[in-house]
Write a protein that holds these residues in place. Structure first.
Motif, PDB file in Angstrom:
ATOM      1  N   MET A   1     -13.468  -5.570  15.625  1.00 24.92           N
ATOM      2  CA  MET A   1     -12.168  -5.576  14.932  1.00 24.92           C
ATOM      3  C   MET A   1     -12.243  -4.637  13.729  1.00 24.92           C
ATOM      4  SD  MET A   1     -11.351  -9.711  15.058  1.00 24.92           S
ATOM      5  CE  MET A   1      -9.600  -9.584  14.774  1.00 24.92           C
ATOM      6  N   GLU A   2     -11.155  -3.913  13.465  1.00 27.10           N
ATOM      7  CA  GLU A   2     -11.154  -2.954  12.378  1.00 27.10           C
ATOM      8  C   GLU A   2     -10.857  -3.625  11.048  1.00 27.10           C
ATOM      9  OE1 GLU A   2      -6.482  -1.636  13.105  1.00 27.10           O
ATOM     10  OE2 GLU A   2      -8.092  -0.162  13.182  1.00 27.10           O
ATOM     11  N   GLN A   3     -11.161  -2.919   9.978  1.00 22.63           N
ATOM     12  CA  GLN A   3     -10.907  -3.436   8.633  1.00 22.63           C
ATOM     13  C   GLN A   3      -9.431  -3.282   8.285  1.00 22.63           C
ATOM     14  OE1 GLN A   3     -13.737  -2.905   5.199  1.00 22.63           O
ATOM     15  NE2 GLN A   3     -12.195  -1.431   4.587  1.00 22.63           N
ATOM     16  N   ASN A   4      -8.912  -4.256   7.541  1.00 26.94           N
ATOM     17  CA  ASN A   4      -7.524  -4.190   7.097  1.00 26.94           C
ATOM     18  C   ASN A   4      -7.334  -2.953   6.214  1.00 26.94           C
ATOM     19  OD1 ASN A   4      -5.013  -4.651   5.687  1.00 26.94           O
ATOM     20  ND2 ASN A   4      -5.189  -6.813   6.220  1.00 26.94           N
ATOM     21  N   PRO A   5      -6.339  -2.107   6.523  1.00 25.11           N
ATOM     22  CA  PRO A   5      -6.114  -0.899   5.706  1.00 25.11           C
ATOM     23  C   PRO A   5      -5.807  -1.197   4.250  1.00 25.11           C
ATOM     24  CG  PRO A   5      -4.931  -0.768   7.803  1.00 25.11           C
ATOM     25  CD  PRO A   5      -5.451  -2.168   7.693  1.00 25.11           C
ATOM     26  N   LEU A   6      -5.411  -2.414   3.933  1.00 28.76           N
ATOM     27  CA  LEU A   6      -5.143  -2.761   2.538  1.00 28.76           C
ATOM     28  C   LEU A   6      -6.418  -2.810   1.706  1.00 28.76           C
ATOM     29  CD1 LEU A   6      -2.421  -5.578   2.811  1.00 28.76           C
ATOM     30  CD2 LEU A   6      -2.137  -3.322   1.780  1.00 28.76           C
ATOM     31  N   ARG A   7      -7.572  -2.975   2.344  1.00 29.43           N
ATOM     32  CA  ARG A   7      -8.832  -3.058   1.606  1.00 29.43           C
ATOM     33  C   ARG A   7      -9.222  -1.677   1.077  1.00 29.43           C
ATOM     34  NH1 ARG A   7     -13.039  -6.715   1.177  1.00 29.43           N
ATOM     35  NH2 ARG A   7     -12.192  -8.087   2.782  1.00 29.43           N
ATOM     36  N   CYS A   8      -9.473  -1.619  -0.211  1.00 30.09           N
ATOM     37  CA  CYS A   8      -9.823  -0.357  -0.845  1.00 30.09           C
ATOM     38  C   CYS A   8     -11.163   0.150  -0.301  1.00 30.09           C
ATOM     39  CB  CYS A   8      -9.911  -0.532  -2.363  1.00 30.09           C
ATOM     40  SG  CYS A   8     -10.424   0.960  -3.255  1.00 30.09           S
ATOM     41  N   PRO A   9     -11.228   1.401   0.174  1.00 26.83           N
ATOM     42  CA  PRO A   9     -12.483   1.927   0.718  1.00 26.83           C
ATOM     43  C   PRO A   9     -13.546   2.142  -0.345  1.00 26.83           C
ATOM     44  CG  PRO A   9     -10.827   3.659   0.590  1.00 26.83           C
ATOM     45  CD  PRO A   9     -10.126   2.373   0.259  1.00 26.83           C
ATOM     46  N   GLN A  10     -13.151   2.149  -1.611  1.00 26.38           N
ATOM     47  CA  GLN A  10     -14.131   2.385  -2.680  1.00 26.38           C
ATOM     48  C   GLN A  10     -14.699   1.093  -3.267  1.00 26.38           C
ATOM     49  OE1 GLN A  10     -13.729   5.706  -5.502  1.00 26.38           O
ATOM     50  NE2 GLN A  10     -13.576   4.192  -7.157  1.00 26.38           N
ATOM     51  N   CYS A  11     -13.835   0.142  -3.612  1.00 24.77           N
ATOM     52  CA  CYS A  11     -14.327  -1.075  -4.281  1.00 24.77           C
ATOM     53  C   CYS A  11     -14.200  -2.331  -3.428  1.00 24.77           C
ATOM     54  CB  CYS A  11     -13.614  -1.286  -5.617  1.00 24.77           C
ATOM     55  SG  CYS A  11     -11.870  -1.722  -5.470  1.00 24.77           S
ATOM     56  N   GLY A  12     -13.457  -2.279  -2.327  1.00 30.26           N
ATOM     57  CA  GLY A  12     -13.376  -3.412  -1.416  1.00 30.26           C
ATOM     58  C   GLY A  12     -12.303  -4.434  -1.733  1.00 30.26           C
ATOM     59  N   THR A  13     -11.632  -4.316  -2.884  1.00 39.41           N
ATOM     60  CA  THR A  13     -10.554  -5.257  -3.187  1.00 39.41           C
ATOM     61  C   THR A  13      -9.301  -4.871  -2.390  1.00 39.41           C
ATOM     62  OG1 THR A  13      -9.823  -3.939  -5.078  1.00 39.41           O
ATOM     63  CG2 THR A  13     -11.406  -5.696  -5.514  1.00 39.41           C
ATOM     64  N   TYR A  14      -8.348  -5.782  -2.337  1.00 45.33           N
ATOM     65  CA  TYR A  14      -7.141  -5.508  -1.564  1.00 45.33           C
ATOM     66  C   TYR A  14      -6.113  -4.772  -2.415  1.00 45.33           C
ATOM     67  CZ  TYR A  14      -8.872  -8.134   2.373  1.00 45.33           C
ATOM     68  OH  TYR A  14      -9.616  -8.532   3.440  1.00 45.33           O
ATOM     69  N   ARG A  15      -5.603  -3.699  -1.861  1.00 41.44           N
ATOM     70  CA  ARG A  15      -4.670  -2.844  -2.574  1.00 41.44           C
ATOM     71  C   ARG A  15      -3.236  -3.383  -2.477  1.00 41.44           C
ATOM     72  NH1 ARG A  15      -6.436   2.894   0.026  1.00 41.44           N
ATOM     73  NH2 ARG A  15      -6.278   1.649   1.932  1.00 41.44           N
ATOM     74  N   PHE A  16      -2.353  -2.803  -3.266  1.00 42.71           N
ATOM     75  CA  PHE A  16      -0.940  -3.143  -3.249  1.00 42.71           C
ATOM     76  C   PHE A  16      -0.172  -2.050  -2.521  1.00 42.71           C
ATOM     77  CE2 PHE A  16      -2.605  -5.508  -6.804  1.00 42.71           C
ATOM     78  CZ  PHE A  16      -1.888  -6.704  -6.785  1.00 42.71           C
ATOM     79  N   ILE A  17       0.935  -2.420  -1.914  1.00 42.44           N
ATOM     80  CA  ILE A  17       1.842  -1.434  -1.332  1.00 42.44           C
ATOM     81  C   ILE A  17       2.958  -1.187  -2.335  1.00 42.44           C
ATOM     82  CG2 ILE A  17       3.579  -1.021   0.445  1.00 42.44           C
ATOM     83  CD1 ILE A  17       1.826  -2.475   2.415  1.00 42.44           C
ATOM     84  N   ARG A  18       3.120   0.064  -2.716  1.00 38.48           N
ATOM     85  CA  ARG A  18       4.180   0.443  -3.648  1.00 38.48           C
ATOM     86  C   ARG A  18       4.872   1.694  -3.128  1.00 38.48           C
ATOM     87  NH1 ARG A  18      -0.087  -0.815  -7.998  1.00 38.48           N
ATOM     88  NH2 ARG A  18       0.396  -2.961  -8.558  1.00 38.48           N
TER      89      ARG A  18
END
Length: 399
Positions: A1-18
């Protein structure tokens, strides 16, 4: 299973959609388009467009628009809906019109995992002010059960109001899928629909929560979400009590921890009195229910003088039990969350006294919380510390 695109590729926290204005071309032949982007608030990584800038459709559209912009004309703003030839991404989903809820159809297309080739719009989130839960939390026929800090459901006389419950996002808003709301609201609960309609708010495009991860899993870990709130505390305490019963032959608490979860009412809002009332309930469940005389009896059997136990309260006796019987080191450190909980309970009903602020600040410091931590944020810290405490208690060696 792939990683959720919301997860930041640098720090791993979940990003916001703006939605940000992105400029294409150069003056004087340029235009801007309001594009959906991922933004991380934790690290300094640049935003990432959800619609790839190197996608063929965007390149074609960009070149077509730029060719039509005159050199002496102003910079124009163009909606990105024109990028999508197959569907109008700004159009509402007509089959949900009878619900009356406000929602943003863009969420369905841009929040990872929601779009499907069938049942169009079902997984579109509708958002509600958290205050809507107050009515149900205070009503004798209803119970609000938060299975985590970011998921829950409402129960009417033991029956679920919503088939799959609701999520709570990072901004504290409640959200549910339009498709579920269509199924769950009917003529019998029209009054509930109107109550939620009055609390319906605009989308903030954020559904990061245990509810979202478990419903739309990108990984195996996503699919199996553990509780992180009071229910986790109750579960761990139940495991601890059962182990004590099995290995030492007595009930360490005089309360049915499994039934207590049905009656406990969690704090809903950033309301100090509501939160202090929750501390009062937790103190009754976790501290006042301790069977002090049985603990003393076991300590005496292990060589402790009755004189040394005389006049000790339940917490001091339990602390000695941890050290002498369970043989766990740093018993005082282990017990800190319970001592803090007890002191918070003492503050309940004394909001107006001069010493309140100083005593409350002391409780925050002992759990390494900043003085600026809000009451609800600190409540979460207290719960997390209690979870950690019971996890430590369960590591005691076999007698």
């Amino acid at each position: 299973m792939e990683q959720n695109p919301l997860r930041c590729p640098q720090c791993g926290t979940y990003r916001f959609i703006r939605h940000r204005l992105i400029r294409f071309g150069k003056e004087p032949r340029a235009y801007t388009m309001r594009m959906p982007v991922y933004e991380c608030d934790t690290c300094d990584i640049k935003y990432e467009s959800i619609v790839p800038f190197d996608g063929q459709r965007l390149i074609h559209f960009r070149d077509y628009i730029l060719d039509g912009i005159t050199e002496d004309g102003p910079t124009v703003e163009i909606s990105f809906k024109y990028l999508f030839a197959e569907v109008d991404v700004s159009a509402k989903f007509g089959r949900f019109d009878d619900l009356g809820f406000d929602y943003d159809p863009l969420d369905y297309y841009f929040i990872p995992g929601l779009y499907r080739d069938f049942d169009t719009g079902y997984l579109t989130p509708a958002f509600f002010d958290r205050e809507v839960l107050l009515h149900y939390n205070n009503h004798p026929d209803y119970t609000v059960k938060l299975t985590s800090f970011s998921s829950g459901n409402i129960y009417q006389k033991g029956e679920r109001m919503f088939s799959w419950g609701f999520g709570i996002n990072r901004g504290g808003l409640i959200f549910m899928w339009l498709g579920d709301l269509k199924k769950d609201f009917n003529e019998e609960n029209e009054r509930d629909r109107k109550r939620f309609l009055a609390s319906n708010v605009a989308s903030d495009h954020d559904i990061v929560s245990k509810f979202y991860f478990s419903q739309i899993p990108f990984t195996i870990q996503d699919a199996f979400q553990e509780s992180d709130n009071e229910l986790k505390v109750f579960s761990l305490k139940n495991q601890f009590d059962e182990r004590i019963k099995k290995e030492f032959g007595f009930d360490i608490a005089k309360i049915d921890i499994e039934r207590l979860a049905e009656y406990y009412r969690p704090p809903i809002l950033e309301d100090r009195e509501q939160i202090l009332n929750a501390y009062l309930s937790l103190t009754k469940y976790l501290i006042e229910s301790l069977q002090v005389e049985d603990l003393k009896r076991l300590l005496i059997e292990r060589g402790v003088s009755p004189k040394d136990l005389k006049g000790l309260g339940s917490l001091k006796v339990f602390e000695r039990f941890i050290s002498i019987v369970l043989k766990l080191p740093d018993e005082r450190g282990i017990m800190t969350p319970l001592y803090v909980l007890y002191d918070l309970r003492l503050l309940q009903g004394h909001l107006a006294i001069d010493s309140f602020d100083g005593n409350y600040e002391s409780c925050k410091k002992r759990l390494n919380a900043e003085s600026t931590t809000t009451d609800l944020e600190f409540f979460r810290i207290v719960i997390m510390s209690l979870i950690s405490m019971y996890e430590t208690l369960l590591t005691y060696p076999n007698p």
